[in-house]
Design a protein around this motif. Structure first.
Motif, PDB file in Angstrom:
ATOM      1  N   SER A   2      15.968  40.069 -37.024  1.00 50.18           N
ATOM      2  CA  SER A   2      16.353  40.196 -35.336  1.00 50.18           C
ATOM      3  C   SER A   2      14.983  39.843 -34.604  1.00 50.18           C
ATOM      4  O   SER A   2      13.734  40.288 -35.219  1.00 50.18           O
ATOM      5  CB  SER A   2      16.766  41.492 -34.872  1.00 50.18           C
ATOM      6  N   GLU A   3      15.156  39.078 -33.560  1.00 51.48           N
ATOM      7  CA  GLU A   3      13.997  38.791 -32.766  1.00 51.48           C
ATOM      8  C   GLU A   3      13.916  39.817 -31.581  1.00 51.48           C
ATOM      9  O   GLU A   3      14.958  40.208 -30.846  1.00 51.48           O
ATOM     10  CB  GLU A   3      14.114  37.355 -31.987  1.00 51.48           C
ATOM     11  N   ILE A   4      12.778  40.401 -31.366  1.00 52.77           N
ATOM     12  CA  ILE A   4      12.545  41.451 -30.278  1.00 52.77           C
ATOM     13  C   ILE A   4      12.251  40.528 -28.899  1.00 52.77           C
ATOM     14  O   ILE A   4      11.765  39.468 -28.805  1.00 52.77           O
ATOM     15  CB  ILE A   4      11.138  42.017 -30.261  1.00 52.77           C
ATOM     16  N   VAL A   5      13.111  40.976 -27.827  1.00 56.88           N
ATOM     17  CA  VAL A   5      13.410  40.088 -26.876  1.00 56.88           C
ATOM     18  C   VAL A   5      12.933  40.870 -25.615  1.00 56.88           C
ATOM     19  O   VAL A   5      12.535  40.330 -24.326  1.00 56.88           O
ATOM     20  CB  VAL A   5      14.737  39.643 -26.500  1.00 56.88           C
ATOM     21  N   GLU A   6      12.523  42.248 -25.965  1.00 58.39           N
ATOM     22  CA  GLU A   6      12.134  42.793 -24.643  1.00 58.39           C
ATOM     23  C   GLU A   6      11.397  44.179 -25.416  1.00 58.39           C
ATOM     24  O   GLU A   6      11.704  44.583 -26.141  1.00 58.39           O
ATOM     25  CB  GLU A   6      13.219  43.453 -23.745  1.00 58.39           C
ATOM     26  N   TYR A   7      10.089  44.577 -24.570  1.00 58.26           N
ATOM     27  CA  TYR A   7       9.484  45.458 -25.027  1.00 58.26           C
ATOM     28  C   TYR A   7       9.123  46.326 -23.852  1.00 58.26           C
ATOM     29  O   TYR A   7       8.938  46.203 -22.636  1.00 58.26           O
ATOM     30  CB  TYR A   7       8.120  45.181 -25.637  1.00 58.26           C
ATOM     31  N   ARG A   8       9.303  47.643 -24.081  1.00 53.82           N
ATOM     32  CA  ARG A   8       8.823  48.807 -22.960  1.00 53.82           C
ATOM     33  C   ARG A   8       8.396  50.043 -23.447  1.00 53.82           C
ATOM     34  O   ARG A   8       8.654  50.321 -24.633  1.00 53.82           O
ATOM     35  CB  ARG A   8      10.263  48.988 -22.190  1.00 53.82           C
ATOM     36  N   ILE A   9       7.720  50.820 -22.605  1.00 53.85           N
ATOM     37  CA  ILE A   9       6.835  52.070 -23.358  1.00 53.85           C
ATOM     38  C   ILE A   9       7.724  53.054 -22.154  1.00 53.85           C
ATOM     39  O   ILE A   9       7.493  53.006 -20.817  1.00 53.85           O
ATOM     40  CB  ILE A   9       5.491  52.104 -23.120  1.00 53.85           C
ATOM     41  N   ILE A  10       8.298  54.080 -22.702  1.00 50.54           N
ATOM     42  CA  ILE A  10       8.839  55.163 -21.789  1.00 50.54           C
ATOM     43  C   ILE A  10       7.879  56.294 -22.001  1.00 50.54           C
ATOM     44  O   ILE A  10       7.195  56.662 -23.149  1.00 50.54           O
ATOM     45  CB  ILE A  10      10.269  55.344 -22.240  1.00 50.54           C
ATOM     46  N   SER A  11       7.827  57.349 -20.992  1.00 50.14           N
ATOM     47  CA  SER A  11       6.819  58.270 -21.098  1.00 50.14           C
ATOM     48  C   SER A  11       7.574  59.445 -20.461  1.00 50.14           C
ATOM     49  O   SER A  11       8.467  59.472 -19.843  1.00 50.14           O
ATOM     50  CB  SER A  11       5.584  58.273 -20.607  1.00 50.14           C
ATOM     51  N   ALA A  12       6.886  60.552 -21.199  1.00 48.22           N
ATOM     52  CA  ALA A  12       7.333  62.009 -20.365  1.00 48.22           C
ATOM     53  C   ALA A  12       5.961  62.875 -20.283  1.00 48.22           C
ATOM     54  O   ALA A  12       5.154  62.950 -21.081  1.00 48.22           O
ATOM     55  CB  ALA A  12       8.552  62.706 -21.168  1.00 48.22           C
ATOM     56  N   GLN A  29      15.274  60.798 -22.981  1.00 46.24           N
ATOM     57  CA  GLN A  29      15.119  59.443 -22.590  1.00 46.24           C
ATOM     58  C   GLN A  29      15.297  58.440 -23.713  1.00 46.24           C
ATOM     59  O   GLN A  29      15.803  57.291 -23.602  1.00 46.24           O
ATOM     60  CB  GLN A  29      13.848  59.246 -22.160  1.00 46.24           C
ATOM     61  N   VAL A  30      14.620  58.626 -24.816  1.00 44.50           N
ATOM     62  CA  VAL A  30      14.998  57.729 -25.972  1.00 44.50           C
ATOM     63  C   VAL A  30      16.413  57.594 -26.210  1.00 44.50           C
ATOM     64  O   VAL A  30      17.072  56.834 -26.581  1.00 44.50           O
ATOM     65  CB  VAL A  30      14.114  58.159 -27.149  1.00 44.50           C
ATOM     66  N   ASN A  31      17.219  58.646 -26.298  1.00 49.02           N
ATOM     67  CA  ASN A  31      18.487  58.771 -26.633  1.00 49.02           C
ATOM     68  C   ASN A  31      19.349  57.903 -25.599  1.00 49.02           C
ATOM     69  O   ASN A  31      20.293  57.225 -25.998  1.00 49.02           O
ATOM     70  CB  ASN A  31      18.906  60.080 -26.741  1.00 49.02           C
ATOM     71  N   GLU A  32      18.884  58.012 -24.119  1.00 47.35           N
ATOM     72  CA  GLU A  32      19.597  57.335 -23.143  1.00 47.35           C
ATOM     73  C   GLU A  32      19.441  55.911 -23.621  1.00 47.35           C
ATOM     74  O   GLU A  32      20.195  54.930 -23.152  1.00 47.35           O
ATOM     75  CB  GLU A  32      18.980  57.514 -22.012  1.00 47.35           C
ATOM     76  N   PHE A  33      17.985  55.437 -23.834  1.00 48.74           N
ATOM     77  CA  PHE A  33      17.801  53.986 -23.985  1.00 48.74           C
ATOM     78  C   PHE A  33      18.616  53.363 -25.391  1.00 48.74           C
ATOM     79  O   PHE A  33      18.865  52.275 -25.410  1.00 48.74           O
ATOM     80  CB  PHE A  33      16.141  53.706 -24.275  1.00 48.74           C
ATOM     81  N   ILE A  34      18.710  54.340 -26.339  1.00 46.40           N
ATOM     82  CA  ILE A  34      19.470  53.854 -27.698  1.00 46.40           C
ATOM     83  C   ILE A  34      20.676  53.480 -27.252  1.00 46.40           C
ATOM     84  O   ILE A  34      21.383  52.642 -27.786  1.00 46.40           O
ATOM     85  CB  ILE A  34      19.398  55.184 -28.750  1.00 46.40           C
ATOM     86  N   GLU A  35      21.460  54.267 -26.530  1.00 47.94           N
ATOM     87  CA  GLU A  35      22.905  54.083 -25.964  1.00 47.94           C
ATOM     88  C   GLU A  35      22.950  52.716 -25.074  1.00 47.94           C
ATOM     89  O   GLU A  35      23.781  51.945 -25.226  1.00 47.94           O
ATOM     90  CB  GLU A  35      23.329  55.194 -25.049  1.00 47.94           C
ATOM     91  N   LEU A  36      21.840  52.228 -24.430  1.00 46.34           N
ATOM     92  CA  LEU A  36      21.857  50.936 -23.900  1.00 46.34           C
ATOM     93  C   LEU A  36      21.284  49.671 -24.763  1.00 46.34           C
ATOM     94  O   LEU A  36      21.107  48.643 -24.302  1.00 46.34           O
ATOM     95  CB  LEU A  36      20.942  51.194 -22.691  1.00 46.34           C
ATOM     96  N   GLY A  37      21.157  49.880 -26.013  1.00 45.89           N
ATOM     97  CA  GLY A  37      20.934  49.046 -27.040  1.00 45.89           C
ATOM     98  C   GLY A  37      19.186  48.955 -27.293  1.00 45.89           C
ATOM     99  O   GLY A  37      19.164  47.895 -27.988  1.00 45.89           O
ATOM    100  N   TRP A  38      18.593  49.840 -26.675  1.00 44.10           N
ATOM    101  CA  TRP A  38      17.218  49.714 -27.170  1.00 44.10           C
ATOM    102  C   TRP A  38      16.794  50.459 -28.555  1.00 44.10           C
ATOM    103  O   TRP A  38      17.728  51.386 -28.809  1.00 44.10           O
ATOM    104  CB  TRP A  38      16.355  50.498 -26.150  1.00 44.10           C
ATOM    105  N   GLN A  39      15.860  50.390 -29.394  1.00 42.85           N
ATOM    106  CA  GLN A  39      15.391  50.784 -30.444  1.00 42.85           C
ATOM    107  C   GLN A  39      13.991  51.546 -30.351  1.00 42.85           C
ATOM    108  O   GLN A  39      13.282  50.481 -29.956  1.00 42.85           O
ATOM    109  CB  GLN A  39      15.583  49.941 -31.783  1.00 42.85           C
ATOM    110  N   PRO A  40      13.493  52.416 -30.919  1.00 43.54           N
ATOM    111  CA  PRO A  40      12.298  53.124 -30.805  1.00 43.54           C
ATOM    112  C   PRO A  40      11.541  52.040 -31.898  1.00 43.54           C
ATOM    113  O   PRO A  40      12.141  51.529 -32.660  1.00 43.54           O
ATOM    114  CB  PRO A  40      12.363  54.373 -31.418  1.00 43.54           C
ATOM    115  N   HIS A  41      10.222  51.669 -31.544  1.00 40.61           N
ATOM    116  CA  HIS A  41       9.434  50.940 -32.272  1.00 40.61           C
ATOM    117  C   HIS A  41       8.086  51.562 -32.321  1.00 40.61           C
ATOM    118  O   HIS A  41       7.227  51.724 -31.330  1.00 40.61           O
ATOM    119  CB  HIS A  41       9.363  49.493 -31.346  1.00 40.61           C
ATOM    120  N   GLY A  42       7.633  52.026 -33.482  1.00 43.33           N
ATOM    121  CA  GLY A  42       6.471  52.550 -33.885  1.00 43.33           C
ATOM    122  C   GLY A  42       6.402  53.910 -33.651  1.00 43.33           C
ATOM    123  O   GLY A  42       7.619  54.479 -33.438  1.00 43.33           O
TER     124      GLY A  42
END
Length: 63
Positions: A2-12, A29-42
């Motif tokens: 899979s190709e990464i098409v978007e990168y973001r850093i979330i914080s608390a 927050q991570v779980n909410e983003f996972i539901e939207l199709g994002w994956q933790p990276h690193g």
């Protein structure tokens, strides 16, 4: 692969004044983003300030 098409850093931000139920702010927050199709990276990273800690998690969206 899979190709990464978007990168973001979330914080608390956590302080000593946070109630126990707020201690999962980043996880929620991570779980909410996972539901939207994002994956933790690193790994998470953190910065300790005088009265708080900031915890950050990179996330990516793949094609």
């Amino acid at each position: 692969m899979s190709e990464i098409v978007e990168y973001r850093i979330i914080s608390a931000i956590y302080t000593r004044a946070d109630a126990d139920e707020l201690h999962d702010k980043l996880s929620n927050q991570v779980n909410e983003f996972i539901e939207l199709g994002w994956q933790p990276h690193g790994s998470i990273s953190s910065v300790v300030l005088e009265n708080a800690i900031i915890v950050m998690q990179p996330i990516v969206r793949k094609r």
